[in-house]
Motif scaffolding. Structure first.
Motif, PDB file in Angstrom:
ATOM      1  N   ALA A  24      19.007  51.434   3.606  1.00 20.02           N
ATOM      2  CA  ALA A  24      19.199  52.533   2.658  1.00 20.02           C
ATOM      3  C   ALA A  24      18.511  53.791   3.172  1.00 20.02           C
ATOM      4  O   ALA A  24      17.570  53.725   3.977  1.00 20.02           O
ATOM      5  N   TRP A  25      18.994  54.918   2.692  1.00 19.56           N
ATOM      6  CA  TRP A  25      18.414  56.222   3.032  1.00 19.56           C
ATOM      7  C   TRP A  25      17.598  56.698   1.846  1.00 19.56           C
ATOM      8  O   TRP A  25      18.060  56.716   0.702  1.00 19.56           O
ATOM      9  N   ASP A  26      16.359  57.130   2.090  1.00 20.41           N
ATOM     10  CA  ASP A  26      15.433  57.497   1.018  1.00 20.41           C
ATOM     11  C   ASP A  26      15.435  58.983   0.704  1.00 20.41           C
ATOM     12  O   ASP A  26      14.675  59.434  -0.152  1.00 20.41           O
ATOM     13  N   GLY A  27      16.249  59.775   1.374  1.00 18.78           N
ATOM     14  CA  GLY A  27      16.243  61.217   1.149  1.00 18.78           C
ATOM     15  C   GLY A  27      16.979  61.612  -0.128  1.00 18.78           C
ATOM     16  O   GLY A  27      17.532  60.790  -0.851  1.00 18.78           O
ATOM     17  N   VAL A  28      16.946  62.905  -0.414  1.00 19.25           N
ATOM     18  CA  VAL A  28      17.620  63.478  -1.579  1.00 19.25           C
ATOM     19  C   VAL A  28      18.872  64.205  -1.110  1.00 19.25           C
ATOM     20  O   VAL A  28      18.820  65.013  -0.168  1.00 19.25           O
ATOM     21  N   VAL A  29      19.990  63.936  -1.752  1.00 15.06           N
ATOM     22  CA  VAL A  29      21.269  64.538  -1.358  1.00 15.06           C
ATOM     23  C   VAL A  29      21.329  65.977  -1.860  1.00 15.06           C
ATOM     24  O   VAL A  29      21.159  66.230  -3.053  1.00 15.06           O
ATOM     25  N   ASP A  30      21.551  66.905  -0.950  1.00  8.41           N
ATOM     26  CA  ASP A  30      21.689  68.325  -1.291  1.00  8.41           C
ATOM     27  C   ASP A  30      23.172  68.641  -1.452  1.00  8.41           C
ATOM     28  O   ASP A  30      23.958  68.457  -0.525  1.00  8.41           O
ATOM     29  N   LEU A  31      23.564  69.126  -2.628  1.00  9.84           N
ATOM     30  CA  LEU A  31      24.964  69.406  -2.931  1.00  9.84           C
ATOM     31  C   LEU A  31      25.357  70.861  -2.666  1.00  9.84           C
ATOM     32  O   LEU A  31      26.378  71.326  -3.164  1.00  9.84           O
ATOM     33  N   THR A  32      24.553  71.596  -1.891  1.00 10.63           N
ATOM     34  CA  THR A  32      24.883  72.987  -1.592  1.00 10.63           C
ATOM     35  C   THR A  32      26.103  73.041  -0.681  1.00 10.63           C
ATOM     36  O   THR A  32      26.112  72.412   0.389  1.00 10.63           O
ATOM     37  N   PRO A  33      27.162  73.776  -1.055  1.00 15.01           N
ATOM     38  CA  PRO A  33      28.368  73.833  -0.212  1.00 15.01           C
ATOM     39  C   PRO A  33      28.137  74.627   1.063  1.00 15.01           C
ATOM     40  O   PRO A  33      27.224  75.445   1.160  1.00 15.01           O
ATOM     41  N   LYS A  34      29.000  74.392   2.039  1.00 18.28           N
ATOM     42  CA  LYS A  34      28.877  75.053   3.340  1.00 18.28           C
ATOM     43  C   LYS A  34      29.084  76.550   3.230  1.00 18.28           C
ATOM     44  O   LYS A  34      28.446  77.333   3.948  1.00 18.28           O
ATOM     45  N   ALA A  35      29.955  77.001   2.335  1.00 15.36           N
ATOM     46  CA  ALA A  35      30.203  78.438   2.197  1.00 15.36           C
ATOM     47  C   ALA A  35      28.928  79.175   1.790  1.00 15.36           C
ATOM     48  O   ALA A  35      28.640  80.278   2.276  1.00 15.36           O
ATOM     49  N   LEU A  36      28.130  78.562   0.917  1.00 11.46           N
ATOM     50  CA  LEU A  36      26.880  79.200   0.491  1.00 11.46           C
ATOM     51  C   LEU A  36      25.854  79.193   1.616  1.00 11.46           C
ATOM     52  O   LEU A  36      25.125  80.175   1.803  1.00 11.46           O
ATOM     53  N   LEU A  37      25.791  78.121   2.377  1.00  9.62           N
ATOM     54  CA  LEU A  37      24.857  78.071   3.504  1.00  9.62           C
ATOM     55  C   LEU A  37      25.208  79.118   4.549  1.00  9.62           C
ATOM     56  O   LEU A  37      24.324  79.780   5.105  1.00  9.62           O
ATOM     57  N   ASP A  38      26.512  79.286   4.830  1.00  8.12           N
ATOM     58  CA  ASP A  38      26.927  80.292   5.811  1.00  8.12           C
ATOM     59  C   ASP A  38      26.605  81.701   5.333  1.00  8.12           C
ATOM     60  O   ASP A  38      26.189  82.563   6.121  1.00  8.12           O
ATOM     61  N   ALA A  39      26.797  81.956   4.040  1.00  5.59           N
ATOM     62  CA  ALA A  39      26.499  83.289   3.508  1.00  5.59           C
ATOM     63  C   ALA A  39      24.999  83.587   3.586  1.00  5.59           C
ATOM     64  O   ALA A  39      24.600  84.714   3.903  1.00  5.59           O
ATOM     65  N   LYS A  40      24.177  82.572   3.336  1.00 10.97           N
ATOM     66  CA  LYS A  40      22.722  82.788   3.450  1.00 10.97           C
ATOM     67  C   LYS A  40      22.314  83.004   4.897  1.00 10.97           C
ATOM     68  O   LYS A  40      21.428  83.816   5.185  1.00 10.97           O
ATOM     69  N   ALA A  41      22.961  82.295   5.831  1.00 13.63           N
ATOM     70  CA  ALA A  41      22.632  82.458   7.243  1.00 13.63           C
ATOM     71  C   ALA A  41      22.992  83.856   7.736  1.00 13.63           C
ATOM     72  O   ALA A  41      22.304  84.413   8.597  1.00 13.63           O
ATOM     73  N   ARG A  42      24.043  84.432   7.185  1.00 18.39           N
ATOM     74  CA  ARG A  42      24.478  85.780   7.595  1.00 18.39           C
ATOM     75  C   ARG A  42      23.841  86.860   6.735  1.00 18.39           C
ATOM     76  O   ARG A  42      24.128  88.048   6.917  1.00 18.39           O
ATOM     77  N   ASN A  43      23.002  86.449   5.791  1.00 15.62           N
ATOM     78  CA  ASN A  43      22.280  87.391   4.916  1.00 15.62           C
ATOM     79  C   ASN A  43      23.238  88.269   4.114  1.00 15.62           C
ATOM     80  O   ASN A  43      23.035  89.473   3.956  1.00 15.62           O
ATOM     81  N   LEU A  44      24.312  87.637   3.600  1.00 13.58           N
ATOM     82  CA  LEU A  44      25.268  88.359   2.761  1.00 13.58           C
ATOM     83  C   LEU A  44      24.832  88.184   1.299  1.00 13.58           C
ATOM     84  O   LEU A  44      25.225  87.234   0.626  1.00 13.58           O
ATOM     85  N   LYS A  45      24.022  89.097   0.844  1.00 10.07           N
ATOM     86  CA  LYS A  45      23.415  88.948  -0.475  1.00 10.07           C
ATOM     87  C   LYS A  45      24.457  88.999  -1.595  1.00 10.07           C
ATOM     88  O   LYS A  45      24.361  88.257  -2.571  1.00 10.07           O
ATOM     89  N   ALA A  46      25.439  89.873  -1.456  1.00  7.32           N
ATOM     90  CA  ALA A  46      26.457  89.969  -2.503  1.00  7.32           C
ATOM     91  C   ALA A  46      27.268  88.677  -2.597  1.00  7.32           C
ATOM     92  O   ALA A  46      27.554  88.182  -3.689  1.00  7.32           O
TER      93      ALA A  46
END
Length: 216
Positions: free
Chosen positions: A109-131
């Protein structure tokens, strides 16, 4: 411990904690997904091969998101004919996080916590697109509380109660019913009055008698 599973016509080698991208599966983000088509299990030097699947083996995962994959461009050309066509396609896909593998008397079993953040939001944060980040963060929580059928039913009940108050108005035609009956009762009288002139038509025999006198 690892396993080889089959889904969407493809085979994947997975371990607990892996992020897996497969063909589109049904379910909402956070739903549990179980794969029973386990073709092989491995744990160090010991390997269990199914025929075709390993009995009792299962791989559990958590659905993170369902999205569109990278665009594939299709270009067609016929030389010396001036024919060129460009098309694009994005295949729907589902992202999973493998949480556990069980089978052959072993479990991992894996003991971590599943993060449900979608890829579109991660990409926007990486590009610093605040809007874009603000709009995505506002849209993701709003999608869950949208369902409110209880509030929609309240006006329906109020509308159902209003006809009950109007039911006495429906009794007024009942009061008018005797008038209709009286009109129907008067109708035979009028017909009887019209039937009286019928004997006047029997004056024809008198004319016949007059004709007999002429014959004499």
């Amino acid at each position: 411990m690892y396993a080889v599973i089959r889904t969407g016509g493809k085979q994947y080698r997975v371990e607990p904690g892996d992020v897996l991208v497969v063909e589109k599966l049904g379910g909402e983000p956070g739903a549990d997904v179980a794969f029973s088509d386990v073709l092989m299990l491995g744990d160090g030097a010991s390997v269990t091969v199914g025929a075709p699947t390993v009995e009792g083996a299962a791989v559990n995962a958590t659905l993170i998101e369902t999205r569109k994959g990278e665009k594939v461009r299709i270009f067609k050309k016929i030389r010396r004919q001036g024919y060129r066509r460009t098309r694009g396609h994005r295949q729907p896909e589902t992202v999973l996080r493998v949480t556990s593998i069980s089978g052959a008397g072993k479990t991992a079993a894996w003991d971590g916590v599943v993060d449900l953040t979608p890829k579109a939001l991660l990409d926007a944060k990486a590009r610093n697109l605040k809007a874009v980040v603000a709009s995505l963060e506002a849209a993701i929580p709003a999608a869950k509380p949208v369902k409110a059928p209880a509030k929609a039913k309240a006006p329906a009940k109020a509308e159902a109660e209003t006809p009950k108050a109007e039911t006495p108005k429906a009794e007024t035609p009942k009061a008018a019913a005797p008038k209709a009956k009286a009109a129907k009762a008067a109708a035979p009288k009028a017909s009887a009055g019209e039937a009286k002139p019928a004997p006047a038509k029997k004056a024809a025999p008198k004319k016949a008698a007059a004709k007999k006198t002429d014959a004499e």
